[in-house]
Design a protein around this motif. Structure first.
Motif, PDB file in Angstrom:
ATOM      1  N   ASP A  66     -35.353   6.762  -9.979  1.00 15.38           N
ATOM      2  CA  ASP A  66     -35.375   5.306 -10.079  1.00 15.38           C
ATOM      3  C   ASP A  66     -34.096   4.821 -10.732  1.00 15.38           C
ATOM      4  O   ASP A  66     -33.812   5.163 -11.885  1.00 15.38           O
ATOM      5  CB  ASP A  66     -36.580   4.839 -10.904  1.00 15.38           C
ATOM      6  CG  ASP A  66     -37.901   5.132 -10.222  1.00 15.38           C
ATOM      7  OD1 ASP A  66     -37.993   4.900  -9.005  1.00 15.38           O
ATOM      8  OD2 ASP A  66     -38.825   5.610 -10.907  1.00 15.38           O
ATOM      9  N   PHE A  67     -33.336   4.025  -9.984  1.00 21.79           N
ATOM     10  CA  PHE A  67     -32.129   3.392 -10.499  1.00 21.79           C
ATOM     11  C   PHE A  67     -32.551   2.013 -11.012  1.00 21.79           C
ATOM     12  O   PHE A  67     -32.774   1.101 -10.222  1.00 21.79           O
ATOM     13  CB  PHE A  67     -31.076   3.259  -9.394  1.00 21.79           C
ATOM     14  CG  PHE A  67     -30.513   4.569  -8.933  1.00 21.79           C
ATOM     15  CD1 PHE A  67     -29.286   5.017  -9.405  1.00 21.79           C
ATOM     16  CD2 PHE A  67     -31.191   5.356  -8.018  1.00 21.79           C
ATOM     17  CE1 PHE A  67     -28.755   6.230  -8.971  1.00 21.79           C
ATOM     18  CE2 PHE A  67     -30.673   6.562  -7.572  1.00 21.79           C
ATOM     19  CZ  PHE A  67     -29.453   6.999  -8.055  1.00 21.79           C
ATOM     20  N   ASN A  68     -32.678   1.874 -12.320  1.00 23.30           N
ATOM     21  CA  ASN A  68     -33.180   0.637 -12.904  1.00 23.30           C
ATOM     22  C   ASN A  68     -32.115  -0.432 -13.098  1.00 23.30           C
ATOM     23  O   ASN A  68     -32.437  -1.608 -13.206  1.00 23.30           O
ATOM     24  CB  ASN A  68     -33.865   0.932 -14.243  1.00 23.30           C
ATOM     25  CG  ASN A  68     -35.032   1.882 -14.065  1.00 23.30           C
ATOM     26  OD1 ASN A  68     -35.819   1.745 -13.143  1.00 23.30           O
ATOM     27  ND2 ASN A  68     -35.119   2.869 -14.941  1.00 23.30           N
ATOM     28  N   MET A  69     -30.858  -0.002 -13.165  1.00 26.98           N
ATOM     29  CA  MET A  69     -29.760  -0.956 -13.336  1.00 26.98           C
ATOM     30  C   MET A  69     -28.446  -0.281 -12.961  1.00 26.98           C
ATOM     31  O   MET A  69     -28.359   0.938 -12.962  1.00 26.98           O
ATOM     32  CB  MET A  69     -29.691  -1.445 -14.792  1.00 26.98           C
ATOM     33  CG  MET A  69     -29.383  -0.350 -15.785  1.00 26.98           C
ATOM     34  SD  MET A  69     -29.302  -0.911 -17.502  1.00 26.98           S
ATOM     35  CE  MET A  69     -30.810  -1.808 -17.646  1.00 26.98           C
ATOM     36  N   PRO A  70     -27.428  -1.071 -12.632  1.00 29.42           N
ATOM     37  CA  PRO A  70     -26.120  -0.470 -12.349  1.00 29.42           C
ATOM     38  C   PRO A  70     -25.511   0.127 -13.618  1.00 29.42           C
ATOM     39  O   PRO A  70     -25.826  -0.288 -14.731  1.00 29.42           O
ATOM     40  CB  PRO A  70     -25.278  -1.650 -11.849  1.00 29.42           C
ATOM     41  CG  PRO A  70     -26.074  -2.875 -12.044  1.00 29.42           C
ATOM     42  CD  PRO A  70     -27.452  -2.508 -12.472  1.00 29.42           C
ATOM     43  N   ILE A  71     -24.639   1.093 -13.411  1.00 27.02           N
ATOM     44  CA  ILE A  71     -23.971   1.771 -14.523  1.00 27.02           C
ATOM     45  C   ILE A  71     -22.489   1.410 -14.449  1.00 27.02           C
ATOM     46  O   ILE A  71     -21.731   1.983 -13.668  1.00 27.02           O
ATOM     47  CB  ILE A  71     -24.183   3.293 -14.420  1.00 27.02           C
ATOM     48  CG1 ILE A  71     -25.679   3.591 -14.443  1.00 27.02           C
ATOM     49  CG2 ILE A  71     -23.457   4.021 -15.537  1.00 27.02           C
ATOM     50  CD1 ILE A  71     -26.058   4.900 -13.844  1.00 27.02           C
ATOM     51  N   PRO A  72     -22.067   0.416 -15.229  1.00 24.05           N
ATOM     52  CA  PRO A  72     -20.688  -0.061 -15.115  1.00 24.05           C
ATOM     53  C   PRO A  72     -19.659   0.911 -15.660  1.00 24.05           C
ATOM     54  O   PRO A  72     -19.953   1.702 -16.575  1.00 24.05           O
ATOM     55  CB  PRO A  72     -20.684  -1.360 -15.928  1.00 24.05           C
ATOM     56  CG  PRO A  72     -21.982  -1.462 -16.615  1.00 24.05           C
ATOM     57  CD  PRO A  72     -22.848  -0.323 -16.181  1.00 24.05           C
ATOM     58  N   GLY A  73     -18.450   0.835 -15.101  1.00 26.24           N
ATOM     59  CA  GLY A  73     -17.342   1.605 -15.647  1.00 26.24           C
ATOM     60  C   GLY A  73     -17.102   1.194 -17.092  1.00 26.24           C
ATOM     61  O   GLY A  73     -17.493   0.106 -17.524  1.00 26.24           O
ATOM     62  N   GLY A  74     -16.474   2.076 -17.851  1.00 29.83           N
ATOM     63  CA  GLY A  74     -16.176   1.779 -19.241  1.00 29.83           C
ATOM     64  C   GLY A  74     -17.369   1.932 -20.164  1.00 29.83           C
ATOM     65  O   GLY A  74     -17.380   1.371 -21.256  1.00 29.83           O
ATOM     66  N   HIS A  75     -18.373   2.670 -19.750  1.00 24.50           N
ATOM     67  CA  HIS A  75     -19.561   2.927 -20.562  1.00 24.50           C
ATOM     68  C   HIS A  75     -19.754   4.437 -20.705  1.00 24.50           C
ATOM     69  O   HIS A  75     -19.151   5.220 -19.985  1.00 24.50           O
ATOM     70  CB  HIS A  75     -20.808   2.320 -19.907  1.00 24.50           C
ATOM     71  CG  HIS A  75     -20.915   0.848 -20.071  1.00 24.50           C
ATOM     72  ND1 HIS A  75     -20.071  -0.028 -19.442  1.00 24.50           N
ATOM     73  CD2 HIS A  75     -21.775   0.098 -20.800  1.00 24.50           C
ATOM     74  CE1 HIS A  75     -20.402  -1.260 -19.775  1.00 24.50           C
ATOM     75  NE2 HIS A  75     -21.426  -1.220 -20.596  1.00 24.50           N
ATOM     76  N   PHE A  76     -20.632   4.817 -21.623  1.00 26.43           N
ATOM     77  CA  PHE A  76     -21.067   6.199 -21.732  1.00 26.43           C
ATOM     78  C   PHE A  76     -22.397   6.342 -21.015  1.00 26.43           C
ATOM     79  O   PHE A  76     -23.229   5.435 -21.039  1.00 26.43           O
ATOM     80  CB  PHE A  76     -21.258   6.630 -23.194  1.00 26.43           C
ATOM     81  CG  PHE A  76     -19.989   6.709 -23.990  1.00 26.43           C
ATOM     82  CD1 PHE A  76     -18.884   7.403 -23.515  1.00 26.43           C
ATOM     83  CD2 PHE A  76     -19.902   6.097 -25.229  1.00 26.43           C
ATOM     84  CE1 PHE A  76     -17.719   7.479 -24.250  1.00 26.43           C
ATOM     85  CE2 PHE A  76     -18.744   6.175 -25.976  1.00 26.43           C
ATOM     86  CZ  PHE A  76     -17.647   6.859 -25.491  1.00 26.43           C
ATOM     87  N   ALA A  77     -22.583   7.490 -20.387  1.00 25.53           N
ATOM     88  CA  ALA A  77     -23.860   7.851 -19.780  1.00 25.53           C
ATOM     89  C   ALA A  77     -24.347   9.110 -20.482  1.00 25.53           C
ATOM     90  O   ALA A  77     -23.713  10.158 -20.387  1.00 25.53           O
ATOM     91  CB  ALA A  77     -23.686   8.104 -18.282  1.00 25.53           C
ATOM     92  N   GLU A  78     -25.451   8.984 -21.214  1.00 18.03           N
ATOM     93  CA  GLU A  78     -26.039  10.136 -21.871  1.00 18.03           C
ATOM     94  C   GLU A  78     -27.201  10.616 -21.017  1.00 18.03           C
ATOM     95  O   GLU A  78     -28.161   9.882 -20.792  1.00 18.03           O
ATOM     96  CB  GLU A  78     -26.537   9.806 -23.274  1.00 18.03           C
ATOM     97  CG  GLU A  78     -27.133  11.015 -23.970  1.00 18.03           C
ATOM     98  CD  GLU A  78     -27.475  10.766 -25.431  1.00 18.03           C
ATOM     99  OE1 GLU A  78     -27.991  11.707 -26.048  1.00 18.03           O
ATOM    100  OE2 GLU A  78     -27.231   9.665 -25.946  1.00 18.03           O
TER     101      GLU A  78
END
Length: 131
Positions: A66-78
């Motif tokens: 489930d993709f609940n929201m977009p993951i913008p550039g310039g962020h961390f993904a844990e």
């Protein structure tokens, strides 16, 4: 393996990986490509399974993502992988992708998925996770 030992092994296998969302991993909307997201999640599922069983594992399915929201550039993904089910030769790993601003406190769950992996031998045949 008794219930307490199984719980301890599951806790030890929990895996956390943090990645930066750089421009080379984003699309024309400056959000993380879905394919990169799935690749990262599958890698965390594999590491989690391997740390748990100390066997060779292969992914046989991604049951729901489930993709609940977009993951913008310039962020961390844990990415956090945790074992949710253990069978004879297979197990299920839930992977959550937590989104975090590089210069902000706090996280939000952006993606969640379930991956089934099977322990295999050198001939790629299923083997019991525990003997």
């Amino acid at each position: 393996m008794n219930k307490a030992q199984l719980s301890e092994a599951i806790a030890r296998a929990k895996t956390t990986v943090v990645r930066a969302v750089f421009p080379n991993s984003t699309n024309h909307y400056d959000t993380l490509f879905g394919g990169n997201t799935l690749k990262w999640m599958d890698e965390v599922a594999f590491i989690t399974a391997t740390r748990f069983g100390r066997k060779k594992f292969v992914t046989v399915s991604s049951d729901r993502v489930d993709f609940n929201m977009p993951i913008p550039g310039g962020h961390f993904a844990e990415l956090v992988g945790e074992i949710t089910k253990v069978g004879n030769s297979s197990l299920v790993v839930e992977v959550r992708l937590m989104l975090e601003g590089m210069y902000e406190e706090g996280q939000v769950e952006a993606v969640k998925g379930s991956f089934t992996l099977v322990a295999i031998d050198d001939d790629r045949r299923p083997v019991p996770i525990f003997l």
